[in-house]
Design a protein around this motif. Structure first.
Motif, PDB file in Angstrom:
ATOM      1  N   LEU A 311       0.850  -1.195   0.000  1.00 24.25           N
ATOM      2  CA  LEU A 311       0.000   0.000   0.000  1.00 24.25           C
ATOM      3  C   LEU A 311       0.889   1.250   0.000  1.00 24.25           C
ATOM      4  N   PRO A 312       1.604   1.521  -1.082  1.00 18.47           N
ATOM      5  CA  PRO A 312       2.548   2.641  -1.085  1.00 18.47           C
ATOM      6  C   PRO A 312       1.883   3.996  -0.917  1.00 18.47           C
ATOM      7  N   ASN A 313       0.603   4.100  -1.224  1.00 17.59           N
ATOM      8  CA  ASN A 313      -0.109   5.365  -1.049  1.00 17.59           C
ATOM      9  C   ASN A 313      -0.756   5.483   0.324  1.00 17.59           C
ATOM     10  N   ARG A 314      -0.684   4.421   1.109  1.00 19.03           N
ATOM     11  CA  ARG A 314      -1.314   4.406   2.436  1.00 19.03           C
ATOM     12  C   ARG A 314      -0.388   3.726   3.429  1.00 19.03           C
ATOM     13  N   VAL A 315       0.813   4.263   3.554  1.00 13.97           N
ATOM     14  CA  VAL A 315       1.826   3.673   4.424  1.00 13.97           C
ATOM     15  C   VAL A 315       1.363   3.673   5.875  1.00 13.97           C
ATOM     16  N   GLY A 316       0.691   4.752   6.299  1.00 10.43           N
ATOM     17  CA  GLY A 316       0.206   4.817   7.675  1.00 10.43           C
ATOM     18  C   GLY A 316      -0.850   3.764   7.957  1.00 10.43           C
ATOM     19  N   THR A 317      -1.788   3.599   7.036  1.00  9.21           N
ATOM     20  CA  THR A 317      -2.817   2.576   7.196  1.00  9.21           C
ATOM     21  C   THR A 317      -2.195   1.186   7.268  1.00  9.21           C
ATOM     22  N   ALA A 318      -1.263   0.925   6.360  1.00 14.61           N
ATOM     23  CA  ALA A 318      -0.587  -0.375   6.352  1.00 14.61           C
ATOM     24  C   ALA A 318       0.131  -0.627   7.670  1.00 14.61           C
ATOM     25  N   SER A 319       0.799   0.388   8.193  1.00 13.04           N
ATOM     26  CA  SER A 319       1.527   0.234   9.452  1.00 13.04           C
ATOM     27  C   SER A 319       0.569   0.009  10.612  1.00 13.04           C
ATOM     28  N   GLY A 320      -0.556   0.738  10.618  1.00 17.48           N
ATOM     29  CA  GLY A 320      -1.526   0.574  11.686  1.00 17.48           C
ATOM     30  C   GLY A 320      -2.103  -0.822  11.736  1.00 17.48           C
ATOM     31  N   VAL A 321      -2.337  -1.423  10.560  1.00 14.52           N
ATOM     32  CA  VAL A 321      -2.907  -2.772  10.516  1.00 14.52           C
ATOM     33  C   VAL A 321      -1.846  -3.812  10.866  1.00 14.52           C
ATOM     34  N   THR A 322      -0.663  -3.735  10.255  1.00 10.45           N
ATOM     35  CA  THR A 322       0.352  -4.770  10.475  1.00 10.45           C
ATOM     36  C   THR A 322       0.940  -4.718  11.872  1.00 10.45           C
ATOM     37  N   LEU A 323       1.037  -3.509  12.460  1.00 11.30           N
ATOM     38  CA  LEU A 323       1.586  -3.381  13.805  1.00 11.30           C
ATOM     39  C   LEU A 323       0.520  -3.460  14.890  1.00 11.30           C
TER      40      LEU A 323
END
Length: 378
Positions: A311-323
């Motif tokens: 999700l290169p356009n949603r790095v924050g969202t990706a981090s929130g879900v994976t972490l």
């Protein structure tokens, strides 16, 4: 990336995740000093865990829309302040609100901190594994740091536990400028939602396995190897130490094999390692505990960078879900594993966990390395 920057990232992450580990340490002191029943103290654990996990993706969405590097120090301070305030109030609702503040701070910290780590490290696999190791170390060190303080001064000494948050804030501040510089250089491209959903499912399966092991391993070892707390404590130490080793090893293996191949091999190995924990008798079980911990933690930091690249356009969202969200699901399902153990046995429950890394391995076979070529930000 310089060694001092790697240390700053790891220490900052440790200073926040320490407060996730402090909450369970507080429970016996809350029961002893304030005479809360088990239902009441479970509210503290629930408030901290739900806020620190469920809210994280929401902060991720916000950081995708606006640059919010200040959330890193603010989240760190909030996490420590919640624990400190718990020692200053005897009211149950206010105490619950204080612990909720800790969970809220943890949630606010992680998406922006993961973006900061990406900016500082350039997404280097080894450097990101050190960032992840900091969080694991902070959680594991919480009992070592908090228990002596609370044993000596009771809950009234809880404000002293604000010190790690203050140190973590001060030590991370020099890196915030790197977040601003890196924001303009972040790659852009097509968001691969199917791959991200498959990766999230893999993380959920891993979470259930690891929470199941960490919850029931001590009791299982007492039944299977030797009665008493020593054998169970030793098994948990091996589990946590193996996890730390696996986190660092994962970044190095990814440099050699690539992230997806490393992840597949780790989950394939974990099938046999978890089976060994459940089936191998005697002290040899400890070797399989170490192997399972290493195999389950090798992909830990790789999940973060893969999610960000899917999700290169949603790095924050990706981090929130994976972490956050996907990692915490195992805790939500822990009561179901307990019910299975009550209905059958710990042996059956741990053996049943073997199915989950096998499913993770199958899902990981659907994943591919994200495209290397992306459009630069304009």
């Amino acid at each position: 990336m310089r060694a001092n920057e790697r240390f700053l990232l790891s220490f900052g992450h440790a200073s926040v995740d320490l407060y996730q580990g402090v909450v369970p340490v507080l429970v016996p002191f809350l029961v002893a000093e304030r005479h809360y029943d088990y239902l009441a103290v479970s509210g503290f654990v629930l408030a901290a865990s739900l806020l620190s996990s469920v809210v994280q993706p929401l902060f991720g969405v916000l950081t995708d829309r606006w640059a919010m590097p200040w959330l890193v120090p603010a989240g760190t301070l909030a996490a420590g302040l919640g624990v400190a305030l718990l020692g200053l109030t005897a009211s149950y609702p206010l105490s619950l609100a204080a612990i909720a503040l800790t969970g809220f701070g943890v949630a606010a910290y992680h998406p922006e901190a993961a973006r900061l780590a990406r900016a500082v490290t350039g997404g280097d696999h080894v450097a990101m594994s050190w960032f992840s190791l900091g969080g694991n170390a902070g959680f594991a060190l919480a009992p070592v740091i908090a228990t002596p303080v609370l044993a000596a001064g009771g809950l009234a000494a809880a404000p002293l536990l604000l010190v790690p948050a203050l140190l973590g804030t001060l030590i991370t501040l020099p890196l915030l400028g790197r977040r601003a510089d890196g924001a303009a250089e972040e790659a852009r491209g097509r968001d691969d939602w199917p791959a991200f959903r498959a990766l999230s499912a893999v993380i959920v399966l891993r979470s259930i396995v690891y929470v199941g092991l960490s919850t029931f391993l001590g009791l299982f070892v007492q039944q299977r190897v030797q009665p008493g707390d020593t054998a169970g404590g030793a098994a948990l130490f091996v589990l946590f130490a193996g996890g730390a080793a696996g986190t660092v090893l994962g970044g190095r293996l990814a440099r050699r094999w690539g992230r997806v191949r490393t992840m597949r091999r780790a989950y394939g190995t974990s099938v046999f390692a978890v089976a060994g924990v459940a089936l191998v008798p005697g002290p040899a079980l400890y070797g399989f505990v170490a192997a399972a911990a290493i195999a389950l933690y090798v992909p830990f930091s790789l999940h973060i960078t893969l999610g960000q690249d899917y999700l290169p356009n949603r790095v924050g969202t990706a981090s929130g879900v994976t972490l956050g969200l996907a990692v915490s699901v195992g805790g939500v399902l822990a009561p179901a594993l307990g019910a299975l153990a009550d209905a059958t046995s710990l042996h059956t429950t741990l053996a049943a966990l073997t199915v989950l890394p096998a499913l993770a391995w199958l899902l990981a076979r659907r994943l591919r390395e994200p495209a290397e070529v992306r459009e630069p930000v304009r």
